[in-house]
Design a protein around this motif. Structure first.
Motif, mmCIF file in Angstrom:
data_model
loop_
_atom_site.group_PDB
_atom_site.id
_atom_site.type_symbol
_atom_site.label_atom_id
_atom_site.label_comp_id
_atom_site.label_asym_id
_atom_site.label_seq_id
_atom_site.Cartn_x
_atom_site.Cartn_y
_atom_site.Cartn_z
ATOM 1 N N ALA A 390 18.639 10.847 -14.855
ATOM 2 C CA ALA A 390 17.372 10.255 -14.427
ATOM 3 C C ALA A 390 16.852 10.964 -13.180
ATOM 4 C CB ALA A 390 17.554 8.759 -14.160
ATOM 5 N N ASN A 391 17.753 11.273 -12.269
ATOM 6 C CA ASN A 391 17.355 11.994 -11.047
ATOM 7 C C ASN A 391 16.909 13.415 -11.368
ATOM 8 O OD1 ASN A 391 17.904 9.812 -9.335
ATOM 9 N ND2 ASN A 391 20.080 10.355 -9.161
ATOM 10 N N GLU A 392 17.607 14.088 -12.270
ATOM 11 C CA GLU A 392 17.235 15.451 -12.667
ATOM 12 C C GLU A 392 15.835 15.456 -13.301
ATOM 13 O OE1 GLU A 392 18.684 18.271 -12.234
ATOM 14 O OE2 GLU A 392 20.712 17.723 -11.587
ATOM 15 N N PHE A 393 15.603 14.508 -14.206
ATOM 16 C CA PHE A 393 14.305 14.454 -14.897
ATOM 17 C C PHE A 393 13.176 14.123 -13.917
ATOM 18 C CE2 PHE A 393 16.765 13.058 -18.925
ATOM 19 C CZ PHE A 393 17.019 14.384 -19.260
ATOM 20 N N ALA A 394 13.483 13.284 -12.931
ATOM 21 C CA ALA A 394 12.453 12.873 -11.969
ATOM 22 C C ALA A 394 11.916 14.067 -11.180
ATOM 23 C CB ALA A 394 13.018 11.818 -11.025
ATOM 24 N N GLN A 395 12.741 15.097 -10.997
ATOM 25 C CA GLN A 395 12.328 16.267 -10.220
ATOM 26 C C GLN A 395 11.571 17.301 -11.049
ATOM 27 O OE1 GLN A 395 15.646 17.841 -7.821
ATOM 28 N NE2 GLN A 395 16.667 15.846 -8.056
ATOM 29 N N MET A 396 11.506 17.113 -12.368
ATOM 30 C CA MET A 396 10.843 18.089 -13.231
ATOM 31 C C MET A 396 9.331 17.994 -13.100
ATOM 32 S SD MET A 396 13.161 17.820 -16.713
ATOM 33 C CE MET A 396 12.227 19.126 -17.530
ATOM 34 N N THR A 397 8.663 19.119 -13.024
ATOM 35 C CA THR A 397 7.194 19.143 -12.949
ATOM 36 C C THR A 397 6.570 19.232 -14.342
ATOM 37 O OG1 THR A 397 7.281 21.550 -12.641
ATOM 38 C CG2 THR A 397 7.136 20.166 -10.647
ATOM 39 N N GLU A 398 7.265 19.907 -15.268
ATOM 40 C CA GLU A 398 6.798 19.992 -16.655
ATOM 41 C C GLU A 398 7.873 19.386 -17.559
ATOM 42 O OE1 GLU A 398 5.603 23.830 -17.950
ATOM 43 O OE2 GLU A 398 4.133 24.101 -16.354
#
Length: 466
Positions: A390-398
């Motif tokens: 969830a934390n990894e996905f939250a940092q994604m811009t695309e």
């Protein structure tokens, strides 16, 4: 050039057996560059309904069995029929009969007691005294001797003795014409060359041929196709599942699958199973239809439907799929459904099944299957993985499939985990265990915030299991 017609009665649903008859009529007409006529036989005014008429029109339109010319409604032709009947009476071809129902029943019982076939005894055939207060029927003067012989294109030569037929009614006591009369007038006036219908009409054919001859009409050819049986050997009915053609549409079948399946119910072209519409027209001939009853096999139809789902373009499937979503009360955006559709064409056998399998895209899991939970949610370990992701996905811009795939691979490698350790809890968290495409594709079918929300819900669920 052969002109055919489909003439259903709007007294109920358009049965799948009737659709097969319509298909055979349509194919035979198209093959010979003839006309396919549609006639609604609604002389039974008590049982005929506009709703049933609409089902017929909608069903044929959905299947693409478009008719030539205007639809003929028998109920709009009563005056015409009555004029012909009046002329027949003048010419001595028909007569009034004042027999009551009780008198006819007594006549039949007496004949049965003598071991005779029950039939009208011709009491008023040569005239008689009208009965006060009784509205008479009109009967056709059927020939008393000789035979009726016709070459049935499915069943071969059929011969019936006229002494087995009686003077049948062509106009009821309320003034309405009967089926056997109207069908002859309409087929003759529409120029029908070939009458294709169910074999339950065979007994009507000799009566109608005698009418054709009496009225000086050209007699068409006939083809009586056998009934369709359920897998238990009994006549196909609702107990075997859907029989109304629109029920098949609602269950998520494609029209081309229905047509392909029905054309093979009693007809074949070598061992070929899959037919395009053009091939059906090219290969089909009514004389090649088998005389034995065919058995309906739902699994075979589902197999065919799956084939057409695989072969169809998303542009063809998207609108009927959206209709399935509406019927299932699933709120999903058109573009999102079209994006997901291509990943489900290989998986589903019907559009309804496809829509059900895609429900998770529109609706977050409300619960998780017990077996899947035991396999995928391993307590604190899985909870930590879901939180990390969830934390990894939250940092994604695309938030798109390729990027998601890289993020998951990097996490697996960095933490020295097997892919299943990460993939299983992730998939269960977002889909609830529903059939879904590759994990990174499944994740990309949702908005980033929705994915994070579902992961947090799964974490809360795992925590509640302690």
């Amino acid at each position: 050039m052969t002109d055919t017609r489909f003439a259903p009665s709007p007294t109920g649903d358009l049965h799948i057996g009737g659709v097969r008859t319509a298909l055979y009529c349509w194919l035979q007409a198209k093959k010979t560059h003839g006309n396919f006529r549609l006639r609604i036989e609604d002389t039974d005014q008590q049982r005929s309904t506009q709703a049933s008429t609409q089902v017929i029109l909608d069903g044929l339109a959905w299947l693409g069995l478009h008719h030539d010319g205007e639809v003929i409604y028998q109920s709009q032709r009563f005056t015409h029929y009555q004029q012909i009947i009046a002329k027949m009476i003048e010419q001595g071809l028909a007569y009034h009969c004042w027999c009551s129902a009780e008198e006819l029943e007594a006549m039949r019982e007496a004949q049965k007691a003598r071991g005779e076939k029950p039939r009208y005894n011709g009491k008023y055939r040569n005239g008689g005294t009208p009965v006060e207060g009784v509205n008479p029927v009109v009967r056709f003067k059927n020939p008393l001797s000789g035979v009726v012989t016709f070459e049935d294109k499915v069943r071969g030569t059929i011969t019936i003795s006229n002494n087995e037929l009686d003077d049948f009614i062509i106009q009821r006591s309320d003034g309405s014409p009967t089926y056997n009369f109207c069908v002859v007038i309409d087929d003759a006036e529409q120029g029908i060359d070939l009458v294709i219908r169910g074999d339950d009409h065979i007994n009507n054919t000799p009566k109608q041929i005698n009418l054709y001859q009496a009225l000086g009409y050209e007699i068409p050819e006939f083809a009586h196709v056998p009934m369709i049986l359920g897998d238990d050997g009994k006549r196909l009915s609702k107990r075997h599942g859907a029989t109304n053609v629109l029920d098949y549409r609602n269950e998520g079948y494609l029209p081309q699958a229905i047509l392909n399946y029905l054309v093979r119910l009693g007809w074949s072209h070598g061992d070929q199973e899959i037919f395009s519409l053009e091939e059906m027209i090219d290969y089909f001939s009514i004389k090649d239809v088998h005389s034995a009853a065919a058995t309906f096999n739902t699994e075979k139809l589902r197999w065919l439907n799956q084939h057409y789902l695989k072969e169809s373009s998303p542009e063809i499937l998207i609108e009927p799929l959206m209709q399935q979503f509406r019927m299932l009360d699933i709120q999903i955006k058109h573009e999102k459904a079209k994006q997901a559709l291509i990943h489900y064409q290989e998986r589903a056998k019907t559009l309804k099944e496809m829509a059900e399998n895609m429900r998770w895209i529109a609706q977050a899991p409300q619960h998780y299957p017990e077996k899947a939970v035991k396999k995928a949610f391993k307590g604190a370990e899985s909870s930590q993985i879901l939180d990390d992701m969830a934390n990894e996905f939250a940092q994604m811009t695309e938030f798109e499939a390729d990027s998601i795939h890289k993020i998951i691979e990097q996490y697996v490698e960095a933490n020295n985990l097997g892919f299943g350790k990460v993939g299983q809890p992730l998939r269960l968290a977002i889909t609830g265990g529903a059939p879904s495409p590759d994990l990174h594709i499944s994740l990309a079918l949702l908005e980033k915030n929705e994915v994070i929300k579902r992961l947090n819900n799964a974490i809360a669920y795992i925590e509640s299991m302690k």
